[in-house]
Design a protein around this motif. Structure first.
Motif, PDB file in Angstrom:
ATOM      1  N   GLY A 195       0.702  -1.295  -0.103  1.00  0.00           N
ATOM      2  CA  GLY A 195       0.023   0.060  -0.098  1.00  0.00           C
ATOM      3  C   GLY A 195       0.891   1.158   0.023  1.00  0.00           C
ATOM      4  N   SER A 196       2.105   1.243   0.320  1.00  0.00           N
ATOM      5  CA  SER A 196       2.999   2.318   0.617  1.00  0.00           C
ATOM      6  C   SER A 196       3.445   2.730  -0.793  1.00  0.00           C
ATOM      7  CB  SER A 196       4.078   2.058   1.405  1.00  0.00           C
ATOM      8  OG  SER A 196       4.970   1.117   1.147  1.00  0.00           O
ATOM      9  N   VAL A 197       3.616   1.672  -1.781  1.00  0.00           N
ATOM     10  CA  VAL A 197       4.191   2.098  -3.184  1.00  0.00           C
ATOM     11  C   VAL A 197       3.218   3.195  -3.796  1.00  0.00           C
ATOM     12  CG1 VAL A 197       4.546   1.120  -5.374  1.00  0.00           C
ATOM     13  CG2 VAL A 197       5.049  -0.221  -3.394  1.00  0.00           C
ATOM     14  N   PRO A 198       3.725   4.435  -4.349  1.00  0.00           N
ATOM     15  CA  PRO A 198       3.010   5.416  -5.075  1.00  0.00           C
ATOM     16  C   PRO A 198       2.002   4.835  -6.219  1.00  0.00           C
ATOM     17  CG  PRO A 198       5.162   6.057  -4.346  1.00  0.00           C
ATOM     18  CD  PRO A 198       5.187   4.458  -4.410  1.00  0.00           C
ATOM     19  N   LYS A 199       0.715   5.281  -6.091  1.00  0.00           N
ATOM     20  CA  LYS A 199      -0.196   4.949  -7.271  1.00  0.00           C
ATOM     21  C   LYS A 199       0.583   5.111  -8.572  1.00  0.00           C
ATOM     22  CE  LYS A 199      -4.387   5.136  -4.753  1.00  0.00           C
ATOM     23  NZ  LYS A 199      -5.743   6.035  -4.649  1.00  0.00           N
ATOM     24  N   GLY A 200       1.312   6.209  -8.554  1.00  0.00           N
ATOM     25  CA  GLY A 200       2.031   6.447  -9.757  1.00  0.00           C
ATOM     26  C   GLY A 200       2.866   5.445 -10.637  1.00  0.00           C
ATOM     27  N   GLN A 201       3.244   4.369  -9.797  1.00  0.00           N
ATOM     28  CA  GLN A 201       4.149   3.143 -10.122  1.00  0.00           C
ATOM     29  C   GLN A 201       3.051   2.230 -10.945  1.00  0.00           C
ATOM     30  OE1 GLN A 201       7.286   2.867  -9.915  1.00  0.00           O
ATOM     31  NE2 GLN A 201       7.445   4.919  -9.105  1.00  0.00           N
ATOM     32  N   TRP A 202       1.819   2.219 -10.503  1.00  0.00           N
ATOM     33  CA  TRP A 202       0.788   1.359 -11.086  1.00  0.00           C
ATOM     34  C   TRP A 202       0.616   1.994 -12.381  1.00  0.00           C
ATOM     35  CZ3 TRP A 202      -0.634  -3.200  -9.501  1.00  0.00           C
ATOM     36  CH2 TRP A 202      -0.783  -3.828  -8.250  1.00  0.00           C
ATOM     37  N   GLU A 203       0.222   3.493 -12.325  1.00  0.00           N
ATOM     38  CA  GLU A 203       0.031   3.878 -13.683  1.00  0.00           C
ATOM     39  C   GLU A 203       0.993   3.846 -14.656  1.00  0.00           C
ATOM     40  OE1 GLU A 203      -0.941   7.880 -12.173  1.00  0.00           O
ATOM     41  OE2 GLU A 203      -2.617   7.394 -11.318  1.00  0.00           O
ATOM     42  N   ALA A 204       2.341   4.118 -14.285  1.00  0.00           N
ATOM     43  CA  ALA A 204       3.369   3.978 -15.150  1.00  0.00           C
ATOM     44  C   ALA A 204       3.582   2.576 -15.714  1.00  0.00           C
ATOM     45  CB  ALA A 204       4.752   4.306 -14.291  1.00  0.00           C
ATOM     46  N   SER A 205       3.382   1.572 -14.885  1.00  0.00           N
ATOM     47  CA  SER A 205       3.250   0.393 -15.219  1.00  0.00           C
ATOM     48  C   SER A 205       2.156  -0.148 -16.495  1.00  0.00           C
ATOM     49  CB  SER A 205       3.248  -0.873 -14.178  1.00  0.00           C
ATOM     50  OG  SER A 205       4.329  -0.551 -13.316  1.00  0.00           O
ATOM     51  N   TYR A 206       1.092   0.396 -16.283  1.00  0.00           N
ATOM     52  CA  TYR A 206      -0.085   0.236 -16.900  1.00  0.00           C
ATOM     53  C   TYR A 206       0.191   0.943 -18.426  1.00  0.00           C
ATOM     54  CZ  TYR A 206      -2.722  -1.775 -13.187  1.00  0.00           C
ATOM     55  OH  TYR A 206      -3.078  -2.579 -12.204  1.00  0.00           O
ATOM     56  N   SER A 207       0.922   2.159 -18.209  1.00  0.00           N
ATOM     57  CA  SER A 207       1.022   3.088 -19.483  1.00  0.00           C
ATOM     58  C   SER A 207       2.212   2.616 -20.647  1.00  0.00           C
ATOM     59  CB  SER A 207       1.633   4.312 -19.103  1.00  0.00           C
ATOM     60  OG  SER A 207       2.970   4.146 -18.563  1.00  0.00           O
ATOM     61  N   ILE A 208       2.857   1.594 -19.969  1.00  0.00           N
ATOM     62  CA  ILE A 208       3.789   0.818 -21.027  1.00  0.00           C
ATOM     63  C   ILE A 208       3.581  -0.642 -21.378  1.00  0.00           C
ATOM     64  CG2 ILE A 208       5.834   1.991 -20.131  1.00  0.00           C
ATOM     65  CD1 ILE A 208       6.735  -0.331 -18.573  1.00  0.00           C
ATOM     66  N   GLY A 209       2.149  -0.745 -21.046  1.00  0.00           N
ATOM     67  CA  GLY A 209       1.624  -1.979 -21.456  1.00  0.00           C
ATOM     68  C   GLY A 209       1.486  -3.121 -20.641  1.00  0.00           C
ATOM     69  N   MET A 210       1.681  -3.209 -19.220  1.00  0.00           N
ATOM     70  CA  MET A 210       1.839  -4.187 -18.477  1.00  0.00           C
ATOM     71  C   MET A 210       0.542  -4.368 -17.905  1.00  0.00           C
ATOM     72  SD  MET A 210       5.252  -3.698 -15.796  1.00  0.00           S
ATOM     73  CE  MET A 210       6.890  -3.443 -16.289  1.00  0.00           C
ATOM     74  N   THR A 211       0.342  -5.677 -17.687  1.00  0.00           N
ATOM     75  CA  THR A 211      -0.910  -6.308 -17.128  1.00  0.00           C
ATOM     76  C   THR A 211      -0.838  -6.046 -15.719  1.00  0.00           C
ATOM     77  OG1 THR A 211      -0.107  -8.694 -16.888  1.00  0.00           O
ATOM     78  CG2 THR A 211      -0.943  -7.950 -18.923  1.00  0.00           C
ATOM     79  N   TRP A 212      -1.761  -6.501 -14.897  1.00  0.00           N
ATOM     80  CA  TRP A 212      -1.975  -6.344 -13.585  1.00  0.00           C
ATOM     81  C   TRP A 212      -0.778  -7.191 -12.891  1.00  0.00           C
ATOM     82  CZ3 TRP A 212      -2.151  -9.535  -9.155  1.00  0.00           C
ATOM     83  CH2 TRP A 212      -2.584  -8.924  -8.001  1.00  0.00           C
ATOM     84  N   ASN A 213      -0.571  -8.440 -13.302  1.00  0.00           N
ATOM     85  CA  ASN A 213       0.252  -9.491 -12.705  1.00  0.00           C
ATOM     86  C   ASN A 213       1.633  -8.921 -13.049  1.00  0.00           C
ATOM     87  OD1 ASN A 213      -1.738 -11.298 -11.725  1.00  0.00           O
ATOM     88  ND2 ASN A 213      -1.919 -12.372 -13.606  1.00  0.00           N
TER      89      ASN A 213
END
Length: 226
Positions: free
Chosen positions: A113-131
């Motif tokens: 939960g402490s990992v910034p949400k921007g890390q999720w958004e950055a991962s999705y922006s380069i085409g990563m899936t949730w896994n």
């Protein structure tokens, strides 16, 4: 040679053997399995459906809110009354695993939960899936933060394994109890057992400190080259 020193030297091989055969395996297996249980529990708490969330919250509530010794007694002495018979070592392993799983789940949940949400958004922006985002981005960052509290949990577990003596696991503390039963020297033997636990905990604490320094250097390197 003083009597107390001679007794300590004579009993040392027995205590070390019990530690090697029972204390160390019980600690490593319980922590490894508990860490897996904690990760699964944390992921369900964060991302699972409501019925499963309620179930794992109940599990965490029970095992964090009751004494570990009581849990061991319920598993080893209580379950036979409903037809479930377990040997001492498997019963201890189950008890420690469930207990560690409950505590580590809260640690893992907090660091994810402490990992910034921007890390999720950055991962999705380069085409990563949730896994892929979880495996390649979130867990590596959370893992570095989780090392100190998880290390402390591991060190505490080393000492807590002495409770397994209460359900007849012949680990290091029970080995000391057996020697006391024949020598009638409880102070000497229990001091020796305490010294061995202290030595083991001190070694693990030193290793933890070195690991944290390395991780901090690695984290600084990543930030400097980001």
């Amino acid at each position: 040679m003083p009597h107390w020193l001679q007794l300590m030297l004579e009993s040392l091989p027995t205590l070390l053997w019990a530690a090697l055969i029972f204390t160390v395996p019980l600690t490593l297996l319980s922590f490894a399995l508990g860490l897996i249980a904690g990760l699964v529990t944390a992921l369900i708490r964060l991302f699972g459906p409501k019925p499963l969330v309620a179930l794992v919250r109940f599990y965490v509530w029970i095992f964090r809110g009751t004494p570990l010794l009581v849990q061991l007694f319920l598993i080893f002495y209580g379950l036979p009354s409903v037809g479930i018979l377990l040997d001492a070592f498997p019963a201890a392993l189950i008890g420690f695993t469930l207990n560690i799983g409950a505590y580590t789940s809260e640690i893992i949940r907090a660091v994810i939960g402490s990992v910034p949400k921007g890390q999720w958004e950055a991962s999705y922006s380069i085409g990563m899936t949730w896994n892929q985002a979880m495996r390649r981005t979130i867990l590596p960052q959370a893992g570095r933060v989780a090392v100190p509290p998880l290390s402390n949990t591991f060190i505490s577990l080393v000492k807590d394994t002495s409770l397994a003596a209460a359900i007849t696991v012949p680990e290091m503390f029970q080995a000391a109890q057996r020697i006391v039963a024949t020598t009638y020297e409880p102070l000497i033997l229990y001091v020796e057992a305490a010294a061995l636990y202290l030595a083991l905990s001190s070694v693990l604490s030193a290793l933890q400190a070195r690991l944290e320094v390395r991780l901090n250097r690695y984290g600084g390197f990543l930030e400097a080259n980001a």
